[in-house]
Write an enzyme that holds these catalytic residues in place. Sequence first.
Site, PDB file in Angstrom:
ATOM      1  N   THR A 199      68.108  23.362  -9.791  1.00  0.00           N
ATOM      2  CA  THR A 199      67.896  24.054 -11.066  1.00  0.00           C
ATOM      3  C   THR A 199      67.082  25.321 -10.799  1.00  0.00           C
ATOM      4  O   THR A 199      66.264  25.345  -9.880  1.00  0.00           O
ATOM      5  CB  THR A 199      67.108  23.117 -12.012  1.00  0.00           C
ATOM      6  OG1 THR A 199      67.979  22.082 -12.414  1.00  0.00           O
ATOM      7  CG2 THR A 199      66.556  23.829 -13.221  1.00  0.00           C
ATOM      8  N   ARG A 227      75.275  14.462 -21.645  1.00  0.00           N
ATOM      9  CA  ARG A 227      73.821  14.316 -21.404  1.00  0.00           C
ATOM     10  C   ARG A 227      73.131  15.686 -21.482  1.00  0.00           C
ATOM     11  O   ARG A 227      73.591  16.671 -20.938  1.00  0.00           O
ATOM     12  CB  ARG A 227      73.609  13.704 -20.020  1.00  0.00           C
ATOM     13  CG  ARG A 227      72.125  13.539 -19.612  1.00  0.00           C
ATOM     14  CD  ARG A 227      71.656  14.653 -18.715  1.00  0.00           C
ATOM     15  NE  ARG A 227      70.319  14.397 -18.167  1.00  0.00           N
ATOM     16  CZ  ARG A 227      69.619  15.283 -17.471  1.00  0.00           C
ATOM     17  NH1 ARG A 227      70.115  16.468 -17.223  1.00  0.00           N
ATOM     18  NH2 ARG A 227      68.427  14.983 -17.024  1.00  0.00           N
ATOM     19  N   ILE A 228      72.015  15.712 -22.172  1.00  0.00           N
ATOM     20  CA  ILE A 228      71.220  16.936 -22.239  1.00  0.00           C
ATOM     21  C   ILE A 228      69.889  16.665 -21.551  1.00  0.00           C
ATOM     22  O   ILE A 228      69.246  15.640 -21.810  1.00  0.00           O
ATOM     23  CB  ILE A 228      71.044  17.382 -23.708  1.00  0.00           C
ATOM     24  CG1 ILE A 228      72.406  17.886 -24.230  1.00  0.00           C
ATOM     25  CG2 ILE A 228      69.983  18.462 -23.837  1.00  0.00           C
ATOM     26  CD1 ILE A 228      72.466  18.140 -25.704  1.00  0.00           C
ATOM     27  N   GLY A 229      69.505  17.549 -20.656  1.00  0.00           N
ATOM     28  CA  GLY A 229      68.255  17.362 -19.914  1.00  0.00           C
ATOM     29  C   GLY A 229      67.104  18.133 -20.519  1.00  0.00           C
ATOM     30  O   GLY A 229      67.142  18.554 -21.685  1.00  0.00           O
ATOM     31  N   ASP A 230      66.084  18.332 -19.712  1.00  0.00           N
ATOM     32  CA  ASP A 230      64.872  19.006 -20.195  1.00  0.00           C
ATOM     33  C   ASP A 230      65.015  20.518 -20.285  1.00  0.00           C
ATOM     34  O   ASP A 230      64.342  21.171 -21.090  1.00  0.00           O
ATOM     35  CB  ASP A 230      63.708  18.714 -19.233  1.00  0.00           C
ATOM     36  CG  ASP A 230      64.042  19.186 -17.813  1.00  0.00           C
ATOM     37  OD1 ASP A 230      65.024  18.672 -17.246  1.00  0.00           O
ATOM     38  OD2 ASP A 230      63.351  20.077 -17.286  1.00  0.00           O
ATOM     39  N   THR A 249      61.055  21.814 -13.274  1.00  0.00           N
ATOM     40  CA  THR A 249      62.221  21.250 -12.589  1.00  0.00           C
ATOM     41  C   THR A 249      61.888  19.814 -12.192  1.00  0.00           C
ATOM     42  O   THR A 249      60.728  19.466 -12.033  1.00  0.00           O
ATOM     43  CB  THR A 249      62.585  22.084 -11.344  1.00  0.00           C
ATOM     44  OG1 THR A 249      63.662  21.428 -10.655  1.00  0.00           O
ATOM     45  CG2 THR A 249      61.428  22.251 -10.382  1.00  0.00           C
ATOM     46  N   GLY A 250      62.928  18.995 -12.057  1.00  0.00           N
ATOM     47  CA  GLY A 250      62.707  17.602 -11.677  1.00  0.00           C
ATOM     48  C   GLY A 250      63.561  16.688 -12.523  1.00  0.00           C
ATOM     49  O   GLY A 250      64.634  17.073 -12.991  1.00  0.00           O
ATOM     50  N   GLY A 252      64.805  15.226 -15.543  1.00  0.00           N
ATOM     51  CA  GLY A 252      64.780  15.699 -16.921  1.00  0.00           C
ATOM     52  C   GLY A 252      64.222  14.713 -17.918  1.00  0.00           C
ATOM     53  O   GLY A 252      63.450  15.078 -18.817  1.00  0.00           O
TER      54      GLY A 252
END
Length: 328
Positions: A199, A227-230, A249-250, A252
């Site tokens: 990312t 899916r929606i991440g951070d 980053t990492g 989510g």
Amino acid sequence: MESRRRCPARKQEGTTAFEKSVTMGWAIALHGGGGDIARTVTSERSELAQVGLRHCLEIGVAALRQSRSALDVSELVVRELENYPTFNAGKGSVLTAEGTVEMEACIMDGVTKRCGAVSGLSTVTNPISLARLVMEKTPHIYLAFDGAEKFARDHGVETASMENFITKENVERLQQAKEAHRVQIDFSTPTGSNCHQETVGCVVVDNQGNCAAATSTGGLVNKMAGRIGDTPIVGAGNYANHLCAVSATGRGEHIIRATVAHDVAALMEYKGLSLKEAAEYVIEHMEKGTAGLVAVSNKGEVTMVFNTSGMFRACAREDGYSELGVLA
Ligand code: ASP
């Protein structure tokens, strides 16, 4: 387990929202993702990522020297990172369990707190610029999937067929993740380079003391479609206000639960912590191996912290300080 200790009390000066900042000039920091880099990224891949980071940092620094705004520079640098197939954003985005691409991005202007976010993009060349268009051309903050794709077409932004974003390496990564029955950014499996996602993010303070943050990703390998991440969630993977700008980053799901980016800003604003103290406090209190961030303050400070074995990162300040790193 994530734990919360008492936050250190801090002296009162420099804590009010309207304090005039004593700026040290412009500063910029970028990341190309964090994870168990020590175990999972080959030296060739690491070298490619560093070349990309160096190039993008130079572009950002040149733009800051020309007095471009923090918002413009953060967008410019993330566009450039998206165009590098080495990173998991734009071309090079990792694949969902269905073998599709679903990119997401978020941009935020610290002074005005205006922000824009997009998710579920499969044909937009530069998601970060679409996020900026959402911010500037709609009454909304966040568009996703078909509506976001239609918005892109209505505004004539550059698109390409989804196949164009898919790299051979990411097809292999998906295959490996499926065989291991994993949604990858699982740092515990020594199954090669797919244990690390790349990312991208960029935070900038310009020489007016204005901060901006931009972050873009393809998400996780073998994530569920939808899916929606951070990354696109304001305050989780990306945030900026009058005091600072943060890009995370990492993993989510962990970053969303901890509202990582906003927590850094909140510790500065409500508790008077310095940028470094706030960033370290937030990352230290997360489960090991789950997160990292880059951040700048309105005073021109930079910090880059992570609790993974590495994070591709680079920064520069107007006073000549510059750094590029991968491992802890
Ligand atoms: N945070 C991203 C996500 O969970 C992945 C990453 O940072 O590499 O979608």
